[in-house]
Design an enzyme around this catalytic site. Structure first.
Site, mmCIF file in Angstrom:
data_model
loop_
_atom_site.group_PDB
_atom_site.id
_atom_site.type_symbol
_atom_site.label_atom_id
_atom_site.label_comp_id
_atom_site.label_asym_id
_atom_site.label_seq_id
_atom_site.Cartn_x
_atom_site.Cartn_y
_atom_site.Cartn_z
ATOM 1 N N ARG A 211 0.818 -1.224 0.000
ATOM 2 C CA ARG A 211 0.000 0.000 0.000
ATOM 3 C C ARG A 211 0.847 1.268 0.000
ATOM 4 O O ARG A 211 0.456 2.276 0.587
ATOM 5 C CB ARG A 211 -0.956 0.037 1.199
ATOM 6 C CG ARG A 211 -2.049 -0.983 1.135
ATOM 7 C CD ARG A 211 -3.195 -0.480 0.260
ATOM 8 N NE ARG A 211 -4.158 -1.543 0.024
ATOM 9 C CZ ARG A 211 -5.245 -1.734 0.771
ATOM 10 N NH1 ARG A 211 -5.533 -0.921 1.741
ATOM 11 N NH2 ARG A 211 -6.057 -2.729 0.506
ATOM 12 N N ASP B 96 -6.434 -3.841 -7.499
ATOM 13 C CA ASP B 96 -7.028 -4.376 -6.286
ATOM 14 C C ASP B 96 -7.278 -5.865 -6.496
ATOM 15 O O ASP B 96 -7.449 -6.315 -7.639
ATOM 16 C CB ASP B 96 -8.341 -3.668 -5.943
ATOM 17 C CG ASP B 96 -8.760 -3.980 -4.508
ATOM 18 O OD1 ASP B 96 -8.312 -3.275 -3.587
ATOM 19 O OD2 ASP B 96 -9.500 -4.960 -4.311
ATOM 20 N N TYR C 236 -14.323 -12.658 0.450
ATOM 21 C CA TYR C 236 -15.130 -11.511 -0.003
ATOM 22 C C TYR C 236 -16.382 -11.966 -0.749
ATOM 23 O O TYR C 236 -17.464 -11.400 -0.577
ATOM 24 C CB TYR C 236 -14.289 -10.573 -0.880
ATOM 25 C CG TYR C 236 -13.359 -9.706 -0.069
ATOM 26 C CD1 TYR C 236 -13.854 -8.671 0.718
ATOM 27 C CD2 TYR C 236 -11.988 -9.940 -0.064
ATOM 28 C CE1 TYR C 236 -13.008 -7.883 1.492
ATOM 29 C CE2 TYR C 236 -11.136 -9.159 0.708
ATOM 30 C CZ TYR C 236 -11.648 -8.136 1.478
ATOM 31 O OH TYR C 236 -10.821 -7.368 2.246
ATOM 32 N N ARG D 76 -6.917 11.010 -7.548
ATOM 33 C CA ARG D 76 -8.091 10.158 -7.381
ATOM 34 C C ARG D 76 -9.385 10.951 -7.185
ATOM 35 O O ARG D 76 -10.468 10.355 -7.140
ATOM 36 C CB ARG D 76 -7.876 9.219 -6.193
ATOM 37 C CG ARG D 76 -7.101 7.942 -6.501
ATOM 38 C CD ARG D 76 -7.920 6.953 -7.339
ATOM 39 N NE ARG D 76 -9.294 6.846 -6.877
ATOM 40 C CZ ARG D 76 -9.697 6.157 -5.840
ATOM 41 N NH1 ARG D 76 -8.844 5.452 -5.137
ATOM 42 N NH2 ARG D 76 -10.968 6.138 -5.485
ATOM 43 N N ARG E 185 -3.657 6.428 0.003
ATOM 44 C CA ARG E 185 -4.117 7.647 0.671
ATOM 45 C C ARG E 185 -3.080 8.349 1.532
ATOM 46 O O ARG E 185 -3.278 9.496 1.905
ATOM 47 C CB ARG E 185 -5.373 7.348 1.492
ATOM 48 C CG ARG E 185 -6.618 7.355 0.620
ATOM 49 C CD ARG E 185 -7.821 6.848 1.377
ATOM 50 N NE ARG E 185 -7.658 5.452 1.693
ATOM 51 C CZ ARG E 185 -8.559 4.718 2.335
ATOM 52 N NH1 ARG E 185 -9.670 5.270 2.746
ATOM 53 N NH2 ARG E 185 -8.343 3.443 2.562
#
Ligand code: CP3
Length: 344
Positions: free
Chosen positions: A27, A76, A151, A40, A31
């Site tokens: 990561r 992702d 998921y 983004r 962010r």
């Protein structure tokens, strides 16, 4: 120009001698970087993953800023699932949300095999990146069958994985059929990236640490091995990562990886003991420690580099991804420190 094949990352993964320890962060794109938040703005996560120009820019941002030894492809783990037609979205602050969870045999029909034609934007983005990166290696990745299944079966992020476990233990045949399908998708997604020029690949089994070893070996390992085997014909080293997988390290190595990811709950020394010397290791700074005062953080980083010297190969990383509020200047400083103290 030297090639990414001769990079520190690829050499360490292959257990060859290196001048100093390579470092990158899971990561590292994201962010924590103001330049990421800027590009983004107004673009959804899945949409940004399908735009090669954005993928290229976002992947390069942490390489420029931190001087890390590898780029991780910006995408992702659910991108290949969306590509084969699964109705899902990535919700900010939540994670992947699946419209209709997979719970019954008929649901497998909504999960066709992945072919490269499903993901032309991935091939294009990897081509663009490899041209920009020069000697810096690009790491491709995919989610492992268990974590993808979690998921799909839960319908979203889950703390207890109760529906996943209910399916796995309650209908083993359906579980194996689901994971067989996911292994194909995951392996094909890795292969698309390797074929386009990625220099290494990482299989993320983030949530598999919720299983005991015997069940991991029975219900998961064969499928993760199949996903990794999909790139065995390519000349790319493989990294196999999970969180809370201290009990599973040897089994994850045995599934066919060159490098085993170690989170911060197990020391590299203990991990090396459990792995028996046959694998390189990647890790293992607790991402929360990036918030600690520098002297405490520095001591931890030095300790990890020292422990890593006993490994046949060590790639410095965090035990899990960079937290969004991390000060990016601290990450740059960690890169410099790892390079400086590991020089031999
Ligand atoms: O730098 C990198 O590591 C590159 C890209 C990357 C992303 N997701 C981008 C992303 C990688 C390797 C992943 C893998 C991924 N995605 C995993 C395995 C790694 C891990 O963290 O264990 C998992 C479990 C997912 C599923 C997922 N996607 C989660 C849990 C989230 C976070 C939700 C949130 O907003 O907190 C996502 C979304 C996601 N994937 C973001 C990024 C940068 C945040 C979305 C945004 O910035 O709007």
């Amino acid at each position: 120009m030297t090639s990414p094949r001769d990079s520190l990352l690829v050499k360490a993964a292959r257990r060859q001698p290196v001048t100093h320890t390579p470092v990158w962060f899971m990561r590292q794109a994201g962010r924590s970087l103001p330049e990421y938040r800027r590009v983004r703005e107004g673009v959804g996560m899945l949409e940004s993953c399908r735009r090669p120009d954005l993928v290229t820019e976002i992947t390069l941002q942490p390489v420029r800023r931190h001087g890390v030894d590898a780029a991780i492809f910006f995408s992702d783990i659910v991108v290949p699932l969306a590509a084969v037609g699964v109705d899902l979205d990535i919700v900010a602050g939540v994670g992947p949300v699946v419209a209709r969870p997979v719970r019954a045999r008929a649901d497998l029909d909504r999960l066709p095999e992945l072919v490269p034609e499903h993901v032309p934007y991935i091939t294009e983005a990897v081509h663009l990146l490899v041209a920009e990166l020069g000697a810096t290696p690009l790491i491709g990745f995919a989610g492992a069958p268990f974590t993808l299944a979690s998921y799909l079966v839960e319908g979203g992020p889950s703390k207890n994985h109760e529906h996943t476990k209910a399916l796995m233990y309650g209908d083993p045949q359906l579980w194996h059929d689901l994971c067989g399908r996911l292994a194909q998708i995951s392996g094909a997604f890795l292969d698309v990236q390797a074929a386009a020029g990625a220099s290494a690949v990482q299989l993320f089994d983030s949530w598999v640490g919720v299983l005991p070893r015997t069940d991991y070996e029975r219900f998961v390992a064969p499928h993760s091995a199949a996903a990794l085997a999909a790139v065995a014909h390519r000349d790319v080293p493989t990294i196999h990562f999970g969180v809370g997988t201290g009990e599973l390290l040897a089994a994850m190595g045995a599934a066919g990886a060159d490098v085993v990811g170690v989170d911060y709950r197990v020391s590299l020394t203990d991990a090396l003991d459990r792995l028996g010397g046959s694998y390189a290791v990647q890790g293992n700074l607790d991402p929360a420690l990036l918030f600690a005062p520098w002297p405490a953080l520095e001591a931890k980083v030095r300790g990890i580099v020292e422990e890593g010297r006993a490994a046949p190969g060590h790639i410095f990383n965090l035990g899990h991804g960079v937290l969004p509020d991390t000060d990016p200047e601290v990450l740059t400083r960690v890169v410099e420190l790892v390079h400086e103290v590991s020089r031999r």
